[in-house]
Design a protein around this motif. Structure first.
Motif, PDB file in Angstrom:
ATOM      1  N   ARG A  25      22.163  -8.374  -8.447  1.00 49.73           N
ATOM      2  CA  ARG A  25      21.858  -8.312  -7.016  1.00 49.73           C
ATOM      3  C   ARG A  25      20.793  -7.249  -6.791  1.00 49.73           C
ATOM      4  NH1 ARG A  25      23.191 -11.826  -3.057  1.00 49.73           N
ATOM      5  NH2 ARG A  25      23.170 -10.061  -1.617  1.00 49.73           N
ATOM      6  N   PHE A  26      20.019  -7.424  -5.725  1.00 49.55           N
ATOM      7  CA  PHE A  26      18.894  -6.531  -5.461  1.00 49.55           C
ATOM      8  C   PHE A  26      19.066  -5.820  -4.126  1.00 49.55           C
ATOM      9  CE2 PHE A  26      17.472  -9.693  -8.397  1.00 49.55           C
ATOM     10  CZ  PHE A  26      16.587  -9.037  -9.231  1.00 49.55           C
ATOM     11  N   SER A  27      18.551  -4.592  -4.069  1.00 48.90           N
ATOM     12  CA  SER A  27      18.518  -3.816  -2.837  1.00 48.90           C
ATOM     13  C   SER A  27      17.169  -3.120  -2.740  1.00 48.90           C
ATOM     14  CB  SER A  27      19.647  -2.775  -2.819  1.00 48.90           C
ATOM     15  OG  SER A  27      19.413  -1.788  -3.810  1.00 48.90           O
ATOM     16  N   SER A  28      16.880  -2.524  -1.594  1.00 48.78           N
ATOM     17  CA  SER A  28      15.597  -1.856  -1.393  1.00 48.78           C
ATOM     18  C   SER A  28      15.392  -0.719  -2.391  1.00 48.78           C
ATOM     19  CB  SER A  28      15.489  -1.323   0.037  1.00 48.78           C
ATOM     20  OG  SER A  28      15.368  -2.393   0.954  1.00 48.78           O
ATOM     21  N   ASP A  29      16.478  -0.089  -2.844  1.00 54.03           N
ATOM     22  CA  ASP A  29      16.361   1.023  -3.788  1.00 54.03           C
ATOM     23  C   ASP A  29      15.761   0.592  -5.116  1.00 54.03           C
ATOM     24  OD1 ASP A  29      17.461   2.774  -1.977  1.00 54.03           O
ATOM     25  OD2 ASP A  29      19.508   2.576  -2.755  1.00 54.03           O
ATOM     26  N   GLN A  30      15.812  -0.698  -5.406  1.00 51.77           N
ATOM     27  CA  GLN A  30      15.302  -1.187  -6.685  1.00 51.77           C
ATOM     28  C   GLN A  30      13.875  -1.714  -6.593  1.00 51.77           C
ATOM     29  OE1 GLN A  30      18.495  -4.060  -7.115  1.00 51.77           O
ATOM     30  NE2 GLN A  30      19.391  -2.876  -8.792  1.00 51.77           N
ATOM     31  N   LEU A  31      13.323  -1.760  -5.380  1.00 49.91           N
ATOM     32  CA  LEU A  31      11.985  -2.323  -5.175  1.00 49.91           C
ATOM     33  C   LEU A  31      10.956  -1.228  -4.963  1.00 49.91           C
ATOM     34  CD1 LEU A  31      12.895  -5.213  -2.691  1.00 49.91           C
ATOM     35  CD2 LEU A  31      12.913  -5.245  -5.201  1.00 49.91           C
ATOM     36  N   GLY A  32       9.688  -1.560  -5.193  1.00 53.22           N
ATOM     37  CA  GLY A  32       8.608  -0.598  -4.988  1.00 53.22           C
ATOM     38  C   GLY A  32       8.026  -0.139  -6.303  1.00 53.22           C
ATOM     39  N   MET A  33       7.548   1.102  -6.350  1.00 49.56           N
ATOM     40  CA  MET A  33       6.938   1.666  -7.552  1.00 49.56           C
ATOM     41  C   MET A  33       7.532   3.039  -7.804  1.00 49.56           C
ATOM     42  SD  MET A  33       2.935   0.551  -7.060  1.00 49.56           S
ATOM     43  CE  MET A  33       2.850   1.120  -5.349  1.00 49.56           C
ATOM     44  N   ALA A  34       8.228   3.186  -8.927  1.00 51.16           N
ATOM     45  CA  ALA A  34       8.881   4.456  -9.232  1.00 51.16           C
ATOM     46  C   ALA A  34       7.881   5.593  -9.357  1.00 51.16           C
ATOM     47  CB  ALA A  34       9.695   4.329 -10.517  1.00 51.16           C
ATOM     48  N   ALA A  35       6.686   5.298  -9.882  1.00 47.85           N
ATOM     49  CA  ALA A  35       5.687   6.344 -10.087  1.00 47.85           C
ATOM     50  C   ALA A  35       4.966   6.723  -8.798  1.00 47.85           C
ATOM     51  CB  ALA A  35       4.665   5.901 -11.140  1.00 47.85           C
ATOM     52  N   LYS A  36       5.048   5.864  -7.777  1.00 42.89           N
ATOM     53  CA  LYS A  36       4.367   6.169  -6.512  1.00 42.89           C
ATOM     54  C   LYS A  36       5.304   5.863  -5.343  1.00 42.89           C
ATOM     55  CE  LYS A  36       0.176   6.556  -6.234  1.00 42.89           C
ATOM     56  NZ  LYS A  36      -1.289   6.517  -5.971  1.00 42.89           N
ATOM     57  N   PRO A  37       6.387   6.626  -5.206  1.00 44.71           N
ATOM     58  CA  PRO A  37       7.353   6.347  -4.136  1.00 44.71           C
ATOM     59  C   PRO A  37       6.783   6.584  -2.737  1.00 44.71           C
ATOM     60  CG  PRO A  37       7.861   8.434  -5.208  1.00 44.71           C
ATOM     61  CD  PRO A  37       6.795   7.779  -6.042  1.00 44.71           C
ATOM     62  N   ASN A  38       5.724   7.365  -2.644  1.00 41.62           N
ATOM     63  CA  ASN A  38       5.124   7.666  -1.342  1.00 41.62           C
ATOM     64  C   ASN A  38       3.812   6.913  -1.133  1.00 41.62           C
ATOM     65  OD1 ASN A  38       7.182   9.584  -0.638  1.00 41.62           O
ATOM     66  ND2 ASN A  38       6.196  11.038  -2.030  1.00 41.62           N
ATOM     67  N   TYR A  39       3.738   5.733  -1.701  1.00 39.23           N
ATOM     68  CA  TYR A  39       2.539   4.907  -1.530  1.00 39.23           C
ATOM     69  C   TYR A  39       2.299   4.684  -0.035  1.00 39.23           C
ATOM     70  CZ  TYR A  39      -0.913   1.412  -2.960  1.00 39.23           C
ATOM     71  OH  TYR A  39      -2.086   0.731  -3.196  1.00 39.23           O
ATOM     72  N   PRO A  40       1.038   4.717   0.420  1.00 41.92           N
ATOM     73  CA  PRO A  40       0.764   4.548   1.859  1.00 41.92           C
ATOM     74  C   PRO A  40       1.380   3.267   2.408  1.00 41.92           C
ATOM     75  CG  PRO A  40      -1.222   5.181   0.680  1.00 41.92           C
ATOM     76  CD  PRO A  40      -0.190   4.917  -0.361  1.00 41.92           C
ATOM     77  N   THR A  41       1.838   3.341   3.646  1.00 36.84           N
ATOM     78  CA  THR A  41       2.463   2.174   4.266  1.00 36.84           C
ATOM     79  C   THR A  41       1.592   1.548   5.347  1.00 36.84           C
ATOM     80  OG1 THR A  41       3.614   3.618   5.833  1.00 36.84           O
ATOM     81  CG2 THR A  41       4.790   3.023   3.804  1.00 36.84           C
ATOM     82  N   ALA A  42       0.613   2.277   5.880  1.00 39.49           N
ATOM     83  CA  ALA A  42      -0.253   1.746   6.933  1.00 39.49           C
ATOM     84  C   ALA A  42      -1.296   0.809   6.331  1.00 39.49           C
ATOM     85  CB  ALA A  42      -0.931   2.878   7.696  1.00 39.49           C
ATOM     86  N   TYR A  43      -1.716  -0.191   7.107  1.00 41.41           N
ATOM     87  CA  TYR A  43      -2.618  -1.229   6.597  1.00 41.41           C
ATOM     88  C   TYR A  43      -3.931  -0.656   6.074  1.00 41.41           C
ATOM     89  CZ  TYR A  43      -5.669  -5.296   6.411  1.00 41.41           C
ATOM     90  OH  TYR A  43      -6.555  -6.250   5.996  1.00 41.41           O
ATOM     91  N   LEU A  44      -4.650   0.108   6.912  1.00 42.79           N
ATOM     92  CA  LEU A  44      -5.953   0.626   6.500  1.00 42.79           C
ATOM     93  C   LEU A  44      -5.822   1.599   5.332  1.00 42.79           C
ATOM     94  CD1 LEU A  44      -7.742   1.133   9.948  1.00 42.79           C
ATOM     95  CD2 LEU A  44      -8.036  -0.730   8.295  1.00 42.79           C
ATOM     96  N   ALA A  45      -4.745   2.379   5.328  1.00 44.02           N
ATOM     97  CA  ALA A  45      -4.520   3.311   4.220  1.00 44.02           C
ATOM     98  C   ALA A  45      -4.304   2.550   2.911  1.00 44.02           C
ATOM     99  CB  ALA A  45      -3.326   4.206   4.524  1.00 44.02           C
ATOM    100  N   GLN A  46      -3.633   1.408   2.985  1.00 44.65           N
ATOM    101  CA  GLN A  46      -3.426   0.608   1.776  1.00 44.65           C
ATOM    102  C   GLN A  46      -4.732  -0.009   1.280  1.00 44.65           C
ATOM    103  OE1 GLN A  46      -0.209  -2.188   2.439  1.00 44.65           O
ATOM    104  NE2 GLN A  46       1.302  -0.651   1.830  1.00 44.65           N
ATOM    105  N   LEU A  47      -5.612  -0.375   2.197  1.00 46.52           N
ATOM    106  CA  LEU A  47      -6.906  -0.905   1.778  1.00 46.52           C
ATOM    107  C   LEU A  47      -7.729   0.151   1.056  1.00 46.52           C
ATOM    108  CD1 LEU A  47      -8.153  -3.134   4.753  1.00 46.52           C
ATOM    109  CD2 LEU A  47      -6.715  -3.746   2.798  1.00 46.52           C
ATOM    110  N   ALA A  48      -7.577   1.399   1.485  1.00 46.77           N
ATOM    111  CA  ALA A  48      -8.374   2.487   0.910  1.00 46.77           C
ATOM    112  C   ALA A  48      -7.770   3.052  -0.367  1.00 46.77           C
ATOM    113  CB  ALA A  48      -8.538   3.609   1.939  1.00 46.77           C
ATOM    114  N   GLU A  49      -6.463   2.930  -0.524  1.00 50.11           N
ATOM    115  CA  GLU A  49      -5.762   3.584  -1.630  1.00 50.11           C
ATOM    116  C   GLU A  49      -6.306   3.234  -3.016  1.00 50.11           C
ATOM    117  OE1 GLU A  49      -2.973   6.085  -3.529  1.00 50.11           O
ATOM    118  OE2 GLU A  49      -3.801   5.976  -1.498  1.00 50.11           O
ATOM    119  N   PRO A  50      -6.656   1.985  -3.332  1.00 47.97           N
ATOM    120  CA  PRO A  50      -7.159   1.680  -4.677  1.00 47.97           C
ATOM    121  C   PRO A  50      -8.418   2.459  -5.029  1.00 47.97           C
ATOM    122  CG  PRO A  50      -6.542  -0.329  -3.540  1.00 47.97           C
ATOM    123  CD  PRO A  50      -6.496   0.759  -2.521  1.00 47.97           C
ATOM    124  N   PHE A  51      -9.202   2.809  -4.041  1.00 46.63           N
ATOM    125  CA  PHE A  51     -10.441   3.535  -4.299  1.00 46.63           C
ATOM    126  C   PHE A  51     -10.195   5.032  -4.481  1.00 46.63           C
ATOM    127  CE2 PHE A  51     -11.458  -0.257  -1.829  1.00 46.63           C
ATOM    128  CZ  PHE A  51     -12.397  -0.856  -2.657  1.00 46.63           C
TER     129      PHE A  51
END
Length: 292
Positions: free
Chosen positions: A253-279
């Motif tokens: 079974r899955f929960s939110s605690d198992q999803l995402g990226m362990a190495a980047k738990p504070n990855y940006p959540t806002a749309y424009l910030a996510q577009l910029a993050e790879p750069f």
């Protein structure tokens, strides 16, 4: 009664019903507005199924306003997809090497052939995006999700979405992909992404080992490195079986605690910030510790 109907009828309705109507309309050469209409219908059905029969109740609740962000991703990526469909005749004229397309085949079979070929290209780029740091930085946007529901499938960096779709469609364009087939393929991609990331607790029986739907794709979003490097297929899991990347555990079974990226738990959540993050990313952020 409605729960049983959704559990066993939702996937056939989307895969055969919505896509079937799209195929029927594409054969008539009707204005491409039908594509937008069916896309909106599919999104509406996705939300309804998730609320009437959720796999995880909490995944139907927006987290840190991620609903607005996901709508923005969906709007941009689907707009790009629709624009690309309208550009198919021009693109085909520029890059077609030889018109080898099987025009004499029944239209539905042509669409299935396009799906199968596109699935290979998209799967290989997806696989590479977990192995090559430069690609992963763009793909990481998709893996930042903390809940699993339909619009997650459309939550992608537009550059990565373009790369994946180009890998899927380019071989088809080289052999003369007709615009009608391209339109039906575009709808099929959108429907598949909604189903693949759906929070609806539907069942497909033994087909879960062949079709790339939510039961198997949840494993792909596990946040630990290596653990989530499985089940890359968009439409099917055939290529995963061949690559040795198929994984499934019927009791997990899955929960939110198992999803995402362990190495980047504070990855940006806002749309424009996510577009910029790879750069801004300086390293291959997929270098995560294994699951404890």
């Amino acid at each position: 009664m409605h729960r049983t109907l959704i559990r066993y009828g939702y996937v056939p309705f989307m895969l055969l019903g919505v896509n079937g109507v799209g195929i029927a309309l594409a054969t008539t050469g009707a204005t491409k507005l039908w594509l937008l209409g069916l896309l909106l219908l599919a999104i509406g059905c996705s939300f309804a199924a998730e609320r009437l029969l959720p796999y995880e109740d909490t995944w139907n609740t927006s987290l840190a306003r991620d609903g607005r962000r996901d709508v923005a991703h969906a709007f941009v990526n689907e707009s790009v997809l629709l624009i690309s469909v309208t550009a198919i005749p021009l693109l085909a004229a520029l890059v077609t090497v030889a018109d080898l397309w099987p025009h004499s085949w029944p239209f539905a079979i042509q669409v299935l052939a396009a799906v199968f070929i596109a699935d290979l290209g998209i799967t290989l780029v997806h696989y590479a995006s977990h192995k090559i740091g430069a690609l992963w930085r763009f793909h990481a946007v998709h893996h930042s999700v903390k809940r699993f529901y339909g619009l997650n499938g459309l939550m992608k960096h537009p550059l990565h979405q373009t790369l994946e779709m180009s890998a899927g469609v380019a071989p088809l364009l080289l052999i003369g992909l007709p615009v009608g087939v391209a339109s039906a393929l575009a709808l099929a991609v959108a429907v598949q992404l909604l189903l693949q990331h759906s929070n609806a607790d539907y069942r497909i029986g033994a087909l879960k080992y062949v079709l790339a739907l939510n039961e198997g794709h949840r494993f792909h979003h596990l946040k630990w490195a290596g653990v989530g490097d499985v089940n890359f297929g968009l439409f099917t899991l055939i290529w995963d079986h061949l690559l040795g990347t198929f994984s499934y555990d019927p009791v997990r079974r899955f929960s939110s605690d198992q999803l995402g990226m362990a190495a980047k738990p504070n990855y940006p959540t806002a749309y424009l910030a996510q577009l910029a993050e790879p750069f801004r990313a300086s390293g291959a952020c997929h270098a995560q510790p294994p699951q404890p």
